[in-house]
Write a protein that holds these residues in place. Structure first.
Motif, PDB file in Angstrom:
ATOM      1  N   ALA A  73      32.953  32.595  46.955  1.00 41.95           N
ATOM      2  CA  ALA A  73      32.599  33.982  47.052  1.00 41.95           C
ATOM      3  C   ALA A  73      33.787  34.741  46.278  1.00 41.95           C
ATOM      4  O   ALA A  73      33.742  35.817  45.465  1.00 41.95           O
ATOM      5  CB  ALA A  73      32.672  34.471  48.360  1.00 41.95           C
ATOM      6  N   GLU A  74      35.133  34.377  46.333  1.00 43.48           N
ATOM      7  CA  GLU A  74      36.192  34.974  45.553  1.00 43.48           C
ATOM      8  C   GLU A  74      36.204  34.623  43.920  1.00 43.48           C
ATOM      9  O   GLU A  74      36.254  35.614  43.261  1.00 43.48           O
ATOM     10  CB  GLU A  74      37.369  34.326  46.066  1.00 43.48           C
ATOM     11  CG  GLU A  74      38.047  34.525  47.547  1.00 43.48           C
ATOM     12  CD  GLU A  74      39.155  33.956  47.843  1.00 43.48           C
ATOM     13  OE1 GLU A  74      39.652  33.104  47.159  1.00 43.48           O
ATOM     14  OE2 GLU A  74      39.221  34.019  49.107  1.00 43.48           O
ATOM     15  N   ARG A  75      35.599  33.641  43.576  1.00 45.42           N
ATOM     16  CA  ARG A  75      35.405  33.358  41.948  1.00 45.42           C
ATOM     17  C   ARG A  75      34.548  34.138  41.628  1.00 45.42           C
ATOM     18  O   ARG A  75      34.418  34.841  40.516  1.00 45.42           O
ATOM     19  CB  ARG A  75      35.154  31.815  41.886  1.00 45.42           C
ATOM     20  CG  ARG A  75      36.342  30.947  42.179  1.00 45.42           C
ATOM     21  CD  ARG A  75      36.271  29.611  41.723  1.00 45.42           C
ATOM     22  NE  ARG A  75      35.120  28.876  42.233  1.00 45.42           N
ATOM     23  CZ  ARG A  75      35.101  27.994  43.239  1.00 45.42           C
ATOM     24  NH1 ARG A  75      36.276  27.898  44.053  1.00 45.42           N
ATOM     25  NH2 ARG A  75      33.909  27.590  43.685  1.00 45.42           N
ATOM     26  N   ARG A  76      33.385  34.222  42.445  1.00 43.72           N
ATOM     27  CA  ARG A  76      32.427  35.101  41.936  1.00 43.72           C
ATOM     28  C   ARG A  76      32.737  36.599  41.809  1.00 43.72           C
ATOM     29  O   ARG A  76      32.351  37.239  40.808  1.00 43.72           O
ATOM     30  CB  ARG A  76      31.140  35.099  43.002  1.00 43.72           C
ATOM     31  CG  ARG A  76      29.937  35.646  42.540  1.00 43.72           C
ATOM     32  CD  ARG A  76      28.769  35.515  43.515  1.00 43.72           C
ATOM     33  NE  ARG A  76      28.556  34.205  44.157  1.00 43.72           N
ATOM     34  CZ  ARG A  76      28.819  33.870  45.493  1.00 43.72           C
ATOM     35  NH1 ARG A  76      28.816  34.892  46.258  1.00 43.72           N
ATOM     36  NH2 ARG A  76      28.515  32.418  45.796  1.00 43.72           N
ATOM     37  N   GLN A  77      33.402  36.928  42.772  1.00 42.10           N
ATOM     38  CA  GLN A  77      33.904  38.438  42.732  1.00 42.10           C
ATOM     39  C   GLN A  77      34.770  38.798  41.588  1.00 42.10           C
ATOM     40  O   GLN A  77      34.775  39.761  40.917  1.00 42.10           O
ATOM     41  CB  GLN A  77      34.415  38.847  44.100  1.00 42.10           C
ATOM     42  CG  GLN A  77      34.913  40.321  44.141  1.00 42.10           C
ATOM     43  CD  GLN A  77      33.632  41.196  44.014  1.00 42.10           C
ATOM     44  OE1 GLN A  77      32.522  40.858  44.452  1.00 42.10           O
ATOM     45  NE2 GLN A  77      33.970  42.372  43.449  1.00 42.10           N
ATOM     46  N   GLU A  78      35.793  37.747  41.399  1.00 37.80           N
ATOM     47  CA  GLU A  78      36.472  37.906  40.076  1.00 37.80           C
ATOM     48  C   GLU A  78      35.849  37.964  38.766  1.00 37.80           C
ATOM     49  O   GLU A  78      35.971  38.725  38.054  1.00 37.80           O
ATOM     50  CB  GLU A  78      37.393  36.649  40.359  1.00 37.80           C
ATOM     51  CG  GLU A  78      38.642  36.711  41.024  1.00 37.80           C
ATOM     52  CD  GLU A  78      39.372  35.380  41.223  1.00 37.80           C
ATOM     53  OE1 GLU A  78      39.271  34.653  40.218  1.00 37.80           O
ATOM     54  OE2 GLU A  78      40.019  35.184  42.180  1.00 37.80           O
ATOM     55  N   ARG A  79      34.652  37.132  38.687  1.00 35.60           N
ATOM     56  CA  ARG A  79      33.730  37.102  37.595  1.00 35.60           C
ATOM     57  C   ARG A  79      33.180  38.403  37.301  1.00 35.60           C
ATOM     58  O   ARG A  79      33.284  39.126  36.491  1.00 35.60           O
ATOM     59  CB  ARG A  79      32.944  35.975  37.668  1.00 35.60           C
ATOM     60  CG  ARG A  79      33.394  34.554  37.466  1.00 35.60           C
ATOM     61  CD  ARG A  79      32.113  33.631  37.272  1.00 35.60           C
ATOM     62  NE  ARG A  79      31.055  33.711  37.975  1.00 35.60           N
ATOM     63  CZ  ARG A  79      31.044  32.794  39.001  1.00 35.60           C
ATOM     64  NH1 ARG A  79      32.109  32.140  39.096  1.00 35.60           N
ATOM     65  NH2 ARG A  79      30.239  32.811  39.980  1.00 35.60           N
TER      66      ARG A  79
END
Length: 114
Positions: A73-79
């Motif tokens: 979820a964190e990586r998706r939000q950063e993207r």
């Protein structure tokens, strides 16, 4: 000596027999040519130290799964935020270049327009 030998036609049966003889001869020759190794297998020893981590730091499957989910979820939000920032930079750059061509002043907005 004036006799000419006529070439004989080869039928399938003779060709298959010839290939069978060649395969058998090749198998027999390869086993005779290749030396047989007299090496014996080495006994493997088991390690004395366990390879599993200590049980005091072990996590349950639910905890590991939750960590993976939160990381995704964190990586998706950063993207997503990175894409939005790049999109805004492109729009701002386009507006600035367009205004520079037309000789007008720039008005920058902080809110993305759709």
């Amino acid at each position: 000596m004036s006799e000419r030998s006529e070439p004989k036609q080869v039928c399938r049966r003779n060709a298959l027999a010839f290939l069978g003889y060649a395969a058998a001869f090749g198998l027999a020759a390869s086993s005779a040519v290749l030396p047989v190794s007299q090496a014996q297998a080495q006994a493997t020893t088991t390690p004395t130290t366990p390879t599993t981590p200590p049980t005091d730091t072990a996590k349950s499957g639910t905890e590991r799964r939750q960590e993976r989910r939160s990381g995704r979820a964190e990586r998706r939000q950063e993207r997503r935020t990175g894409r939005a920032d790049r999109r805004q930079e492109r729009r701002t750059g386009r507006d600035e270049r367009r205004n520079a061509r037309h000789g007008t002043t720039t008005t920058t907005t902080t809110e993305p327009t759709k």
